[in-house]
Structures are given as structure tokens and as C-alpha cells.
Design an enzyme around this catalytic site. Structure first.
Site, PDB file in Angstrom:
ATOM      1  N   TRP A  91       1.908   1.616  -3.560  1.00  0.00           N
ATOM      2  CA  TRP A  91       0.857   2.214  -4.384  1.00  0.00           C
ATOM      3  C   TRP A  91       0.888   3.734  -4.257  1.00  0.00           C
ATOM      4  O   TRP A  91       0.688   4.464  -5.250  1.00  0.00           O
ATOM      5  CB  TRP A  91      -0.520   1.699  -3.957  1.00  0.00           C
ATOM      6  CG  TRP A  91      -0.962   0.443  -4.630  1.00  0.00           C
ATOM      7  CD1 TRP A  91      -1.052  -0.805  -4.082  1.00  0.00           C
ATOM      8  CD2 TRP A  91      -1.414   0.298  -5.997  1.00  0.00           C
ATOM      9  NE1 TRP A  91      -1.524  -1.714  -5.007  1.00  0.00           N
ATOM     10  CE2 TRP A  91      -1.752  -1.055  -6.184  1.00  0.00           C
ATOM     11  CE3 TRP A  91      -1.559   1.191  -7.051  1.00  0.00           C
ATOM     12  CZ2 TRP A  91      -2.231  -1.543  -7.411  1.00  0.00           C
ATOM     13  CZ3 TRP A  91      -2.027   0.712  -8.275  1.00  0.00           C
ATOM     14  CH2 TRP A  91      -2.353  -0.638  -8.437  1.00  0.00           C
TER      15      TRP A  91
ATOM     16  N   TRP B  75     -16.311   9.880 -14.020  1.00  0.00           N
ATOM     17  CA  TRP B  75     -15.471   9.682 -12.838  1.00  0.00           C
ATOM     18  C   TRP B  75     -14.952  10.997 -12.268  1.00  0.00           C
ATOM     19  O   TRP B  75     -14.660  11.093 -11.075  1.00  0.00           O
ATOM     20  CB  TRP B  75     -14.291   8.758 -13.158  1.00  0.00           C
ATOM     21  CG  TRP B  75     -13.411   9.219 -14.276  1.00  0.00           C
ATOM     22  CD1 TRP B  75     -13.528   8.925 -15.614  1.00  0.00           C
ATOM     23  CD2 TRP B  75     -12.261  10.082 -14.180  1.00  0.00           C
ATOM     24  NE1 TRP B  75     -12.539   9.540 -16.347  1.00  0.00           N
ATOM     25  CE2 TRP B  75     -11.741  10.244 -15.488  1.00  0.00           C
ATOM     26  CE3 TRP B  75     -11.626  10.713 -13.116  1.00  0.00           C
ATOM     27  CZ2 TRP B  75     -10.618  11.030 -15.767  1.00  0.00           C
ATOM     28  CZ3 TRP B  75     -10.508  11.499 -13.377  1.00  0.00           C
ATOM     29  CH2 TRP B  75     -10.013  11.639 -14.690  1.00  0.00           C
TER      30      TRP B  75
ATOM     31  N   ASN C 168     -11.022   2.162   2.586  1.00  0.00           N
ATOM     32  CA  ASN C 168     -10.504   1.981   1.227  1.00  0.00           C
ATOM     33  C   ASN C 168     -11.339   1.015   0.390  1.00  0.00           C
ATOM     34  O   ASN C 168     -11.599   1.267  -0.791  1.00  0.00           O
ATOM     35  CB  ASN C 168      -9.049   1.501   1.266  1.00  0.00           C
ATOM     36  CG  ASN C 168      -8.437   1.466  -0.129  1.00  0.00           C
ATOM     37  OD1 ASN C 168      -8.359   2.484  -0.805  1.00  0.00           O
ATOM     38  ND2 ASN C 168      -8.028   0.286  -0.571  1.00  0.00           N
TER      39      ASN C 168
ATOM     40  N   GLU D 291       0.833  -1.201   0.000  1.00  0.00           N
ATOM     41  CA  GLU D 291       0.000   0.000   0.000  1.00  0.00           C
ATOM     42  C   GLU D 291       0.871   1.254   0.000  1.00  0.00           C
ATOM     43  O   GLU D 291       0.534   2.267  -0.633  1.00  0.00           O
ATOM     44  CB  GLU D 291      -0.932   0.007   1.218  1.00  0.00           C
ATOM     45  CG  GLU D 291      -1.960  -1.113   1.224  1.00  0.00           C
ATOM     46  CD  GLU D 291      -2.906  -1.046   0.035  1.00  0.00           C
ATOM     47  OE1 GLU D 291      -3.230   0.074  -0.413  1.00  0.00           O
ATOM     48  OE2 GLU D 291      -3.321  -2.109  -0.450  1.00  0.00           O
TER      49      GLU D 291
ATOM     50  N   TRP E 229      -9.711   6.664  -8.565  1.00  0.00           N
ATOM     51  CA  TRP E 229     -10.912   6.859  -9.382  1.00  0.00           C
ATOM     52  C   TRP E 229     -10.727   6.330 -10.799  1.00  0.00           C
ATOM     53  O   TRP E 229     -11.626   5.686 -11.361  1.00  0.00           O
ATOM     54  CB  TRP E 229     -11.303   8.341  -9.394  1.00  0.00           C
ATOM     55  CG  TRP E 229     -12.214   8.640  -8.255  1.00  0.00           C
ATOM     56  CD1 TRP E 229     -11.878   9.134  -7.036  1.00  0.00           C
ATOM     57  CD2 TRP E 229     -13.627   8.390  -8.212  1.00  0.00           C
ATOM     58  NE1 TRP E 229     -12.984   9.209  -6.227  1.00  0.00           N
ATOM     59  CE2 TRP E 229     -14.078   8.779  -6.930  1.00  0.00           C
ATOM     60  CE3 TRP E 229     -14.547   7.883  -9.120  1.00  0.00           C
ATOM     61  CZ2 TRP E 229     -15.408   8.661  -6.544  1.00  0.00           C
ATOM     62  CZ3 TRP E 229     -15.881   7.773  -8.746  1.00  0.00           C
ATOM     63  CH2 TRP E 229     -16.301   8.156  -7.475  1.00  0.00           C
TER      64      TRP E 229
ATOM     65  N   TRP F 208     -20.408   9.245 -21.043  1.00  0.00           N
ATOM     66  CA  TRP F 208     -20.601   9.450 -19.611  1.00  0.00           C
ATOM     67  C   TRP F 208     -21.906  10.201 -19.343  1.00  0.00           C
ATOM     68  O   TRP F 208     -22.307  11.084 -20.090  1.00  0.00           O
ATOM     69  CB  TRP F 208     -19.446  10.256 -19.012  1.00  0.00           C
ATOM     70  CG  TRP F 208     -18.114   9.565 -19.007  1.00  0.00           C
ATOM     71  CD1 TRP F 208     -17.000   9.922 -19.701  1.00  0.00           C
ATOM     72  CD2 TRP F 208     -17.755   8.393 -18.272  1.00  0.00           C
ATOM     73  NE1 TRP F 208     -15.971   9.059 -19.448  1.00  0.00           N
ATOM     74  CE2 TRP F 208     -16.402   8.104 -18.566  1.00  0.00           C
ATOM     75  CE3 TRP F 208     -18.431   7.556 -17.391  1.00  0.00           C
ATOM     76  CZ2 TRP F 208     -15.711   7.026 -18.017  1.00  0.00           C
ATOM     77  CZ3 TRP F 208     -17.750   6.475 -16.834  1.00  0.00           C
ATOM     78  CH2 TRP F 208     -16.409   6.218 -17.146  1.00  0.00           C
TER      79      TRP F 208
END
Length: 544
Positions: free
Chosen positions: A348, A431, A413, A345, A454, A378
Site C-alpha cells: 500500500w 477531506w 491505523n 501494508e 483520506w 462539502w
């Protein structure tokens, strides 16, 4: 720390008269700590070597933060941290001045004036990687060079800085897994140092000559910060995104959940390593538990060093090594899953900052996979988006997560992935709208990680979820909130409904529409049918 590591030296100081003591300036940004602050350690060391005075400054930039959609809870966290930082700097014989500069443009003019009025010949700060921040620093560099003032920046936000982890042809990794393997190997063969800032031995605690909208005592800093938070809150209460939010309650909840200061952050790290990290791989996905590190809000404003987090985790791995003897392999992700998962993590977090450095157009609302993003039709359905924001979609896990966010400024998360994928796949809403809303609410919102998350959910980002892999929010609830503890905490109106019904879309529709037992419950039926929405989303992504 040597003063040549990454620093650009100049002969500007050679023109200073012998009888005039040198004066340096530490510019704090989102690095609000003393321990393992790269720029602070470097400038303290240099000040002592050069017998220079050292001052520190932080600029409150409320208008700029409004433009960046900084959340009220994050601003409040910064405001609560600054007086604590001032106290810690006092112990190093350094005075912190906090000054209001509405925008980054104002920061350039104000800092240049500070340097001129206070005979400052060297400014140090830590790198920031977002577009406006980079433009600000580049413009300031040019302006300070005109008056022979050094402006030296250090890499500090990441464990390994951008452009340090590349493929064999020196390009950025497009996929996380090979990035992580090289990142991990690089760290294992590197000497990661914790930087200690020494006290300034010959400093008269010089006060910067600054404007009236500044403060340099702990009490005055606290007062100035409180006023800034109050004014920011007043502004947000007229903002559409905050109409359904009790901002007083949100701030109160965040203050309770996240006490300010690096001492609190370090205490949380120690507690997590001692008590929770060995169960992290499983418990991290259960939102009703508080089994994650709870450090993201502190990392975002720099109240704790990511290097310290990494080193503490690897120390825990080393202890397992001693316990397991020859059977231990720290590089094998199948072993020690819990600690390795948490380290991943941290990787990331680095990865998304490296991606931002590689593709700065992301800051301008561009998708990483531009062609994929461009072909999607979208939706901008205002009613559906409002239902998602307010936690009124009729999908229990999504609504509970959103109401938790709106009340506390934080979201687990796992739930960030579920809610983001529901918005972008079930509702096919752009998004960018969800990305912005999260930034407006999250106490730990930072652009790189938020944008990366996202675009992962929307299948438009680097190493993103395949478009056909769409989370079912009902089965996600069954897997990660089996007894409905989290859902019923945030949706108390659903307490009478058994979790077996909450975890089934068909049963929920039937119970809310026809079942006399639950007919009076004030909760909407799901605004979209997941199975059908999934098919429509897949068709949209598959079209040429």
C-alpha cells in the site's frame, strides 16, 4: 552496485587537472540512514573507484516545512536523527554538514554555491516524488548542468519504483488488488538487493566550505537542530491548529515512543518479526495493543529501508515454508495471513507513491475522482471541525483517537479510518481539512500515504471505500475496543461508564442526558446522530 545503474554519466571530470583530487557530494533528504541507502552506496563506490573525496550535506528547511504542514514531532524526529547519522557517516570517513536553508529555492542556490566553492563535480541523492521536491530537483539539474556538474538521483523510497508496476497497456493500476498481485509476483522473480556503503578509503574528512548557519560536528549539529526545533515550536504555538495542544508534552511523548536512529528502527523490525508479526492480522486492529510494527515514523524519514522490511518479512515466510514443507504456498493470501497482511501494508505504501507519480495534481489538493469530489456539497462548519480536532464530538472512539493524536503525534491505523470517515461522512466536512490536520500532527505523516488514506475514507480516491460503506464509530469501538481500554485511557472522564453504554449511541445519549448516575460527567453528547448522518451522506454521494 554498478555505477551505471540508473546513472547519467558525463565527461565533466575529464577537464579536472590530474593533480586535483575529485570531490563528490551526497545530498541527504528523507533518507536518514547508512544501511541500504541506494544513493549513498552508489556514491561511496564511485568515490573509491575514482579516488575522490566525499562529503555529505543535509538542509534544514523550516519555512518550506511550514508550508508543507510538517508536524513538530516529525521535525523533532529528524533533528534527533541527524547527529546519529553524522556519527555513522564518520565511521565511513565522511563528514556530514547540516545547514539551514529556509526554502527549497534557497537549497538550489546554496547547493550550487557549495559545489562551486568546494570543486564538487558530482552530486547524488535519492528521488522524492512530491511536486515542490520535483520542481526543485529539475531546476537544480538545469543549473548544475551549466557548470558541468552531474546530478544523479536514485529510486530508494519504494520497494519497487513508480512506473515499474503497470497494466498490460502500461497504464497505472486504478485498484490496489491487481497492483498488489503484480507487485508481489515481480518481487518474487526479482533479485532485491540490500546496498552496503563502503568506507571511503582515501578521504581526508574534508570539511565543506559553507555558511555560518551550518554545523559539521556531532555536537554542533545537535545544537543547530535543537534551535531549529525550538524556533519551529515557537512558530506553531501561534498557529490556530496548535492552540489546544501542549507542544512540550507532545514532543516529550514522541521522544519516548520513538527513540531516534536507524539502529532503533532495525531493532524494532527484528522485535516485530520475532514476536508480533504472527498475530498481526488480528491484533493490528486493536488500538489498545502495541502489536503493529511501530515503524512508520522511521520509514517516513528514511531511517529504515522499506526493502529491508520486505526482505525480513519474506525471510519469516521462508521459515514457515521450511516448517510446513509441501503444504506451504507463499502466494496464497489465505495462508500465512499475518505475514502476508503486513507485506500488503508495505505494498500500500508503494501503491500510493505510484499513484502520486501518476497523478501529480494530487499535490495541488485535487481529488483522484474529480467528478465525485466536485458534486459533494462539502461542509466547512468551523465549530464542528474544531470539535473533531480537539476530541470533543461526543463520540468516544473518535474523541479518544483525536486526543491520542494531539498528545503523542501518532494515531493507530484503524482509528485513522474511523476518524477520517466520521469527519467526511458523518459531518460531511471537506477531506482536505482533515488531511491537513493529520499532516500537522502526525510524526509519520507523509503526503502520499496521508492523501491516499483520506481520499479512501472520503470515497474520492483510487480504490476508495464505496460511498455507502460508512463506518459506525460506535460499532467500531465495540469490535476493536470491546472493554473500552483505549477509550478510557484517553477519555478518563468516561471511566465510570460501562463499555456496553460507550458502544451504543442511544445509550450514550440517554446516560449523559437523563441518567443521574452519569449526569455530572463532563463529556458532550454526540454532535451528530450517526444513522441520520449516514443517510444524508449517501444521498449526497448519489445525487447527479
Amino acid at each position: 552496485m554498478s555505477k551505471t545503474a540508473g546513472a547519467i554519466e558525463s565527461d565533466a571530470n575529464s577537464n579536472v587537472e590530474d593533480n586535483h583530487q575529485l570531490h563528490y557530494l551526497m545530498w541527504f533528504r528523507l533518507d536518514l540512514r547508512v544501511h541500504d541507502n541506494t544513493a549513498l552506496a552508489a556514491i561511496c563506490e564511485r568515490a573509491n573507484e575514482d579516488n575522490a573525496q566525499l562529503s555529505a550535506v543535509f538542509f534544514l528547511t523550516p519555512e518550506q516545512w511550514q508550508t508543507h504542514d510538517m508536524s513538530l514531532t516529525q521535525l523533532d524526529h529528524i533533528a534527533r536523527t541527524l547527529p546519529i547519522l553524522a556519527e555513522k557517516l564518520n565511521r565511513l570517513n565522511i563528514i556530514l554538514t547540516v545547514q539551514i536553508c529556509p526554502s527549497f529555492t534557497d537549497c538550489i542556490a546554496t547547493l550550487s554555491a557549495l559545489c562551486e566553492e568546494n570543486n564538487i563535480s558530482c552530486v547524488m541523492a535519492n528521488h522524492e516524488y512530491e511536486g515542490n521536491e520535483i520542481a526543485r530537483d529539475e531546476q537544480l539539474t538545469k543549473q548544475l548542468l551549466e557548470t558541468d556538474i552531474e546530478f544523479i538521483r536514485w529510486h530508494d523510497q519504494c520497494i519497487l519504483p513508480p512506473q515499474s508496476i503497470t497494466t498490460n497497456d502500461d497504464s497505472m493500476y486504478q485498484v490496489f488488488t491487481p497492483f498488489y498481485k503484480k507487485w508481489r509476483h515481480t518481487l518474487e522473480v526479482s533479485d532485491i538487493q540490500i546496498h552496503t556503503a563502503p568506507g571511503i578509503t582515501n578521504n581526508e574528512k574534508v570539511h565543506l566550505t559553507s555558511s555560518e548557519i551550518s554545523a559539521n560536528t556531532t555536537q554542533d549539529i545537535e545544537a543547530l537542530c535543537n534551535k531549529t526545533v525550538h524556533d519551529y515550536q515557537q512558530y506553531l504555538q501561534t498557529h490556530k491548529s496548535y492552540q489546544h495542544i501542549d507542544t512540550d508534552k507532545q514532543i516529550s511523548q514522541a521522544r519516548t515512543a520513538y527513540p531516534a536512529g536507524e539502529a532503533e528502527a532495525c531493532h524494532r523490525l527484528e522485535h516485530f518479526i520475532a514476536d508480533d508479526i504472527n498475530n498481526y492480522d488480528v491484533s493490528r486492529d486493536v488500538p489498545s495493543l502495541h502489536a503493529t510494527s511501530q515503524l512508520s515514523a522511521y520509514l517516513t524519514i528514511g531511517a529504515i529501508s522499506p526493502r529491508l522490511c520486505y526482505l525480513q518479512a519474506t525471510k519469516a515466510l521462508g521459515e514457515l515454508h521450511r516448517n510446513d514443507g509441501d503444504n506451504f504456498d507463499s502466494s496464497d493470501s489465505s495462508d500465512n495471513n499475518d505475514i502476508n497482511r503486513w507485506i500488503s501494508e508495505l505494498a500500500w505504501r508503494d501503491f500510493y507513491r505510484h499513484v502520486l507519480d501518476y497523478k501529480p495534481e494530487l499535490i495541488r489538493h485535487q481529488a483522484y475522482k474529480h467528478e465525485t469530489d466536485k458534486k459533494i456539497n462539502w461542509s466547512y462548519d468551523e465549530d464542528a471541525f474544531a470539535a473533531w480536532c480537539e476530541g470533543k464530538t461526543g463520540v468516544p472512539l473518535v474523541d479518544a483517537a483525536m486526543r491520542c493524536l494531539n498528545t503523542t503525534g501518532f494515531m493507530h491505523n484503524r482509528l485513522r479510518m474511523v476518524t477520517a470517515m466520521f469527519l467526511t461522512k458523518d459531518l460531511l466536512i471537506d477531506w482536505r481539512l482533515g488531511e491537513r490536520y493529520f499532516m500537522q500532527q502526525l510524526i509519520d505523516g507523509d503526503f502520499a500515504s496521508n492523501n491516499g488514506g483520506w481520499q479512501w475514507s472520503a470515497s474520492t480516491g483510487t480504490d476508495s471505500a464505496p460511498y455507502f460503506r460508512i463506518m459506525n464509530p460506535f460499532s467500531q469501538a465495540k469490535t476493536h475496543d470491546f472493554d473500552g481500554i483505549f477509550i478510557k485511557t484517553w477519555l478518563p472522564e468516561l471511566k465510570p461508564i460501562p463499555s456496553s453504554i460507550l458502544h451504543s449511541e442511544d445509550k450514550m445519549r440517554k446516560a449523559l442526558n437523563k441518567n443521574d448516575t452519569f449526569a455530572n460527567i463532563d463529556y458532550p453528547v454526540p454532535i451528530v446522530e450517526h444513522k441520520l448522518a449516514r443517510q444524508l451522506a449517501i444521498a449526497e454521494f448519489k445525487k447527479e
